[in-house]
Design a protein around this motif. Structure first.
Motif, PDB file in Angstrom:
ATOM      1  N   ALA A 293      -7.683  93.150   3.654  1.00 29.19           N
ATOM      2  CA  ALA A 293      -9.121  92.941   3.884  1.00 29.19           C
ATOM      3  C   ALA A 293      -9.922  94.133   3.349  1.00 29.19           C
ATOM      4  O   ALA A 293     -10.958  93.971   2.711  1.00 29.19           O
ATOM      5  CB  ALA A 293      -9.395  92.736   5.374  1.00 29.19           C
ATOM      6  N   LEU A 294      -9.411  95.326   3.605  1.00 30.44           N
ATOM      7  CA  LEU A 294     -10.055  96.538   3.079  1.00 30.44           C
ATOM      8  C   LEU A 294     -10.145  96.497   1.563  1.00 30.44           C
ATOM      9  O   LEU A 294     -11.167  96.848   0.969  1.00 30.44           O
ATOM     10  CB  LEU A 294      -9.178  97.737   3.418  1.00 30.44           C
ATOM     11  N   LEU A 295      -9.045  96.082   0.961  1.00 30.73           N
ATOM     12  CA  LEU A 295      -8.984  96.013  -0.500  1.00 30.73           C
ATOM     13  C   LEU A 295     -10.044  95.047  -1.037  1.00 30.73           C
ATOM     14  O   LEU A 295     -10.785  95.367  -1.961  1.00 30.73           O
ATOM     15  CB  LEU A 295      -7.580  95.585  -0.933  1.00 30.73           C
ATOM     16  N   LEU A 296     -10.109  93.861  -0.420  1.00 32.49           N
ATOM     17  CA  LEU A 296     -11.087  92.867  -0.884  1.00 32.49           C
ATOM     18  C   LEU A 296     -12.501  93.413  -0.768  1.00 32.49           C
ATOM     19  O   LEU A 296     -13.340  93.245  -1.658  1.00 32.49           O
ATOM     20  CB  LEU A 296     -10.950  91.574  -0.080  1.00 32.49           C
ATOM     21  N   GLU A 297     -12.759  94.075   0.346  1.00 35.14           N
ATOM     22  CA  GLU A 297     -14.081  94.673   0.554  1.00 35.14           C
ATOM     23  C   GLU A 297     -14.408  95.657  -0.577  1.00 35.14           C
ATOM     24  O   GLU A 297     -15.487  95.627  -1.162  1.00 35.14           O
ATOM     25  CB  GLU A 297     -14.033  95.401   1.913  1.00 35.14           C
ATOM     26  N   ARG A 298     -13.423  96.490  -0.920  1.00 30.89           N
ATOM     27  CA  ARG A 298     -13.676  97.529  -1.931  1.00 30.89           C
ATOM     28  C   ARG A 298     -13.857  96.945  -3.332  1.00 30.89           C
ATOM     29  O   ARG A 298     -14.527  97.545  -4.155  1.00 30.89           O
ATOM     30  CB  ARG A 298     -12.530  98.556  -1.995  1.00 30.89           C
ATOM     31  N   VAL A 299     -13.232  95.805  -3.600  1.00 32.51           N
ATOM     32  CA  VAL A 299     -13.353  95.256  -4.958  1.00 32.51           C
ATOM     33  C   VAL A 299     -14.440  94.196  -5.052  1.00 32.51           C
ATOM     34  O   VAL A 299     -14.502  93.435  -6.011  1.00 32.51           O
ATOM     35  CB  VAL A 299     -11.996  94.701  -5.503  1.00 32.51           C
ATOM     36  N   GLY A 300     -15.310  94.143  -4.063  1.00 31.07           N
ATOM     37  CA  GLY A 300     -16.491  93.296  -4.177  1.00 31.07           C
ATOM     38  C   GLY A 300     -16.319  91.881  -3.641  1.00 31.07           C
ATOM     39  O   GLY A 300     -17.131  91.011  -3.930  1.00 31.07           O
ATOM     40  N   LEU A 301     -15.254  91.643  -2.853  1.00 28.67           N
ATOM     41  CA  LEU A 301     -15.071  90.311  -2.259  1.00 28.67           C
ATOM     42  C   LEU A 301     -15.269  90.417  -0.746  1.00 28.67           C
ATOM     43  O   LEU A 301     -14.395  90.062   0.055  1.00 28.67           O
ATOM     44  CB  LEU A 301     -13.683  89.764  -2.605  1.00 28.67           C
ATOM     45  N   GLY A 302     -16.441  90.934  -0.383  1.00 28.52           N
ATOM     46  CA  GLY A 302     -16.748  91.214   1.019  1.00 28.52           C
ATOM     47  C   GLY A 302     -16.736  89.982   1.909  1.00 28.52           C
ATOM     48  O   GLY A 302     -16.352  90.064   3.071  1.00 28.52           O
ATOM     49  N   ASP A 303     -17.136  88.832   1.364  1.00 27.11           N
ATOM     50  CA  ASP A 303     -17.156  87.623   2.203  1.00 27.11           C
ATOM     51  C   ASP A 303     -15.729  87.208   2.568  1.00 27.11           C
ATOM     52  O   ASP A 303     -15.446  86.843   3.710  1.00 27.11           O
ATOM     53  CB  ASP A 303     -17.899  86.487   1.487  1.00 27.11           C
ATOM     54  N   ALA A 304     -14.820  87.300   1.606  1.00 23.35           N
ATOM     55  CA  ALA A 304     -13.412  86.976   1.885  1.00 23.35           C
ATOM     56  C   ALA A 304     -12.845  87.988   2.884  1.00 23.35           C
ATOM     57  O   ALA A 304     -12.111  87.623   3.815  1.00 23.35           O
ATOM     58  CB  ALA A 304     -12.598  86.998   0.593  1.00 23.35           C
ATOM     59  N   ALA A 305     -13.208  89.266   2.732  1.00 26.68           N
ATOM     60  CA  ALA A 305     -12.736  90.302   3.654  1.00 26.68           C
ATOM     61  C   ALA A 305     -13.209  89.999   5.073  1.00 26.68           C
ATOM     62  O   ALA A 305     -12.434  90.104   6.032  1.00 26.68           O
ATOM     63  CB  ALA A 305     -13.241  91.672   3.205  1.00 26.68           C
ATOM     64  N   ALA A 306     -14.465  89.595   5.200  1.00 33.24           N
ATOM     65  CA  ALA A 306     -15.017  89.324   6.533  1.00 33.24           C
ATOM     66  C   ALA A 306     -14.286  88.153   7.197  1.00 33.24           C
ATOM     67  O   ALA A 306     -14.012  88.176   8.405  1.00 33.24           O
ATOM     68  CB  ALA A 306     -16.514  89.035   6.428  1.00 33.24           C
ATOM     69  N   ARG A 307     -13.948  87.136   6.405  1.00 33.53           N
ATOM     70  CA  ARG A 307     -13.208  85.995   6.992  1.00 33.53           C
ATOM     71  C   ARG A 307     -11.853  86.435   7.504  1.00 33.53           C
ATOM     72  O   ARG A 307     -11.387  85.997   8.548  1.00 33.53           O
ATOM     73  CB  ARG A 307     -13.040  84.885   5.944  1.00 33.53           C
ATOM     74  N   ILE A 308     -11.203  87.315   6.752  1.00 33.60           N
ATOM     75  CA  ILE A 308      -9.889  87.804   7.198  1.00 33.60           C
ATOM     76  C   ILE A 308     -10.042  88.651   8.468  1.00 33.60           C
ATOM     77  O   ILE A 308      -9.266  88.519   9.416  1.00 33.60           O
ATOM     78  CB  ILE A 308      -9.202  88.608   6.075  1.00 33.60           C
ATOM     79  N   GLU A 309     -11.070  89.501   8.498  1.00 32.36           N
ATOM     80  CA  GLU A 309     -11.294  90.328   9.694  1.00 32.36           C
ATOM     81  C   GLU A 309     -11.491  89.464  10.938  1.00 32.36           C
ATOM     82  O   GLU A 309     -10.969  89.769  12.006  1.00 32.36           O
ATOM     83  CB  GLU A 309     -12.522  91.228   9.497  1.00 32.36           C
ATOM     84  N   GLU A 310     -12.263  88.394  10.783  1.00 27.72           N
ATOM     85  CA  GLU A 310     -12.489  87.507  11.927  1.00 27.72           C
ATOM     86  C   GLU A 310     -11.192  86.857  12.376  1.00 27.72           C
ATOM     87  O   GLU A 310     -10.901  86.777  13.570  1.00 27.72           O
ATOM     88  CB  GLU A 310     -13.494  86.409  11.563  1.00 27.72           C
ATOM     89  N   ALA A 311     -10.411  86.388  11.396  1.00 26.36           N
ATOM     90  CA  ALA A 311      -9.135  85.750  11.737  1.00 26.36           C
ATOM     91  C   ALA A 311      -8.207  86.755  12.430  1.00 26.36           C
ATOM     92  O   ALA A 311      -7.507  86.428  13.395  1.00 26.36           O
ATOM     93  CB  ALA A 311      -8.466  85.204  10.473  1.00 26.36           C
ATOM     94  N   LEU A 312      -8.242  88.002  11.958  1.00 26.95           N
ATOM     95  CA  LEU A 312      -7.393  89.037  12.557  1.00 26.95           C
ATOM     96  C   LEU A 312      -7.788  89.291  14.011  1.00 26.95           C
ATOM     97  O   LEU A 312      -6.921  89.432  14.888  1.00 26.95           O
ATOM     98  CB  LEU A 312      -7.535  90.344  11.768  1.00 26.95           C
ATOM     99  N   ALA A 313      -9.088  89.355  14.266  1.00 31.60           N
ATOM    100  CA  ALA A 313      -9.550  89.624  15.633  1.00 31.60           C
ATOM    101  C   ALA A 313      -9.082  88.497  16.564  1.00 31.60           C
ATOM    102  O   ALA A 313      -8.566  88.747  17.663  1.00 31.60           O
ATOM    103  CB  ALA A 313     -11.062  89.775  15.657  1.00 31.60           C
TER     104      ALA A 313
END
Ligand code: NAI
Ligand code: MG
Length: 342
Positions: A293-313
């Motif tokens: 998720a961190l990686l996606l955030e850093r490479v400009g795929l913040g929306d995908a990162a946020a979905r993963i963060e929510e699923a993780l929580a």
């Protein structure tokens, strides 16, 4: 073809996947499947290798071919390497070498759990880990030099400030930066870090800036972690704070980290290759998925990162737990739950 201005026409982001040793390939496989579940069509994965098995086979822990692949990627998801506990001729940690060769100067460790949502930004290239050690008095005294430069401090603090601003936009809270040092004792080195940090941060008037001496910082981080946002620190302090923070939010099996430079991000779980459980199918994939998720955030795929963060929580709150978290779930069962939630 002429540019269409349509986002869907953008070339996919190229990312490397490097399993490494032990449970590394098991957790990276799981994390890649989660990433593909949220943004598969926007990512092109390239396989690369490094680590102990690579060293045994090729004589190089970090083959040139791997560096070349990485130079043509925006980032990489890396599992773990096994490092021998004794010195082995020709073996050097590929992670340390990569940090140097790709100039991955910022080490990022998000701390997230319940009301806690902070991130430690550690300077990754100098400080007490600059490698300047020597003997004195015929081996009776060992001396380590601690290097703090204005340039490296400026860029790590700018990185931290930009991150604070981005995070504030995402979560709506005012950005806060905590500058960690011990300038009351290390007047020159930490004095330079402190002064440079405050100068750079002054260029971000929207950020609330505070300073904290490193010893009381550890104390306060443990007592009231929810009060922190972005924490920036020189190398050794940041290393210690990162691990203290990891313990605070659930331990090795759940925390990810990223090594970032201007053009590249290498994300990895905080844990090692866990040889004691490798091959058993019981490794906890959460840390690797967090790293992804961190990686996606850093490479400009913040929306995908946020979905993963929510699923993780959700997964952490209600999903099946692997043995390290007191449950009996396998990696595949944890993964299936995560995939159902993204
Ligand atoms: P480790 O993190 O590999 O394991 C410590 C303990 O935590 C073990 O009992 C392990 O089973 C457990 N654990 C770790 N990750 C887990 C996961 N995802 N799910 C369930 N349990 C997990 O640290 P250790 O044992 O000190 O080192 C093992 C090897 O890893 C060594 O060769 C070391 O050099 C290397 N290492 C590599 C790192 C890296 O690649 N960045 C970081 C730390 C260690
Ligand atoms: Mg560490």
């Amino acid at each position: 073809m002429a540019p269409t201005g349509d986002d869907s026409a953008l070339a996919p982001v190229r990312l490397a996947r490097i399993g490494g040793d032990g449970i590394g390939p098991e957790v990276v496989d799981a994390a890649v499947r989660v990433v593909d579940g949220v943004g598969g069509d926007r990512i092109e994965w390239v396989e690369a290798e490094m680590g102990w098995r690579t060293f045994e086979r090729t004589g190089r822990a970090l083959p040139e071919a791997t560096v070349e692949i990485l130079e043509n990627c925006a980032g990489a998801l890396f599992g773990a390497v096994s490092s021998p506990s004794h010195a082995v001729d020709g073996y050097r940690s590929p992670i340390v070498e990569l940090r140097r060769r790709l100039d991955l100067y910022a080490n990022l460790r998000p701390l997230r759990s319940g009301a806690v949502d902070a991130v430690v930004v550690r300077e990754n290239t100098e400080g007490l880990y600059a490698g300047r050690e020597r003997w004195d008095r015929e081996g009776e005294v060992a001396i380590a030099e601690r290097v703090i430069s204005r340039r490296a401090t400026e860029r790590i603090v700018r990185f931290a400030c930009e991150l604070a601003v981005t995070r504030a936009v995402q979560c709506g809270n005012p950005p806060r930066l905590t500058v960690v040092h011990k300038a009351n004792v290390l007047r020159l080195s930490d004095g330079l870090f402190r002064e440079t940090a405050l100068d750079v941060a002054a260029g971000f008037p929207e950020i609330e800036v505070e300073e904290q001496l490193v010893d009381s910082m550890v104390y306060r981080l443990i007592l009231e972690p929810e009060r922190y946002d972005v924490i920036v620190a020189p190398n050794l302090y940041g290393d210690i704070l990162s691990d203290a923070g990891a313990a605070l939010v659930g331990g090795l099996g759940v925390v990810g980290s990223a090594n970032c430079g201007e053009r590249f991000c290498l994300a990895e779980p905080v844990h090692g290759s866990a040889p004691d459980i490798a091959g058993q199918g019981t490794a906890n994939p959460i840390a690797a998925v967090s790293a992804a998720a961190l990686l996606l955030e850093r490479v400009g795929l913040g929306d995908a990162a946020a979905r993963i963060e929510e699923a993780l929580a959700e997964h952490r709150a209600a999903g099946p737990r692997t043995p390290d978290r007191g449950g009996a779930a396998t990696t595949d069962e944890a993964l299936a739950d995560l995939l159902a939630r993204v």
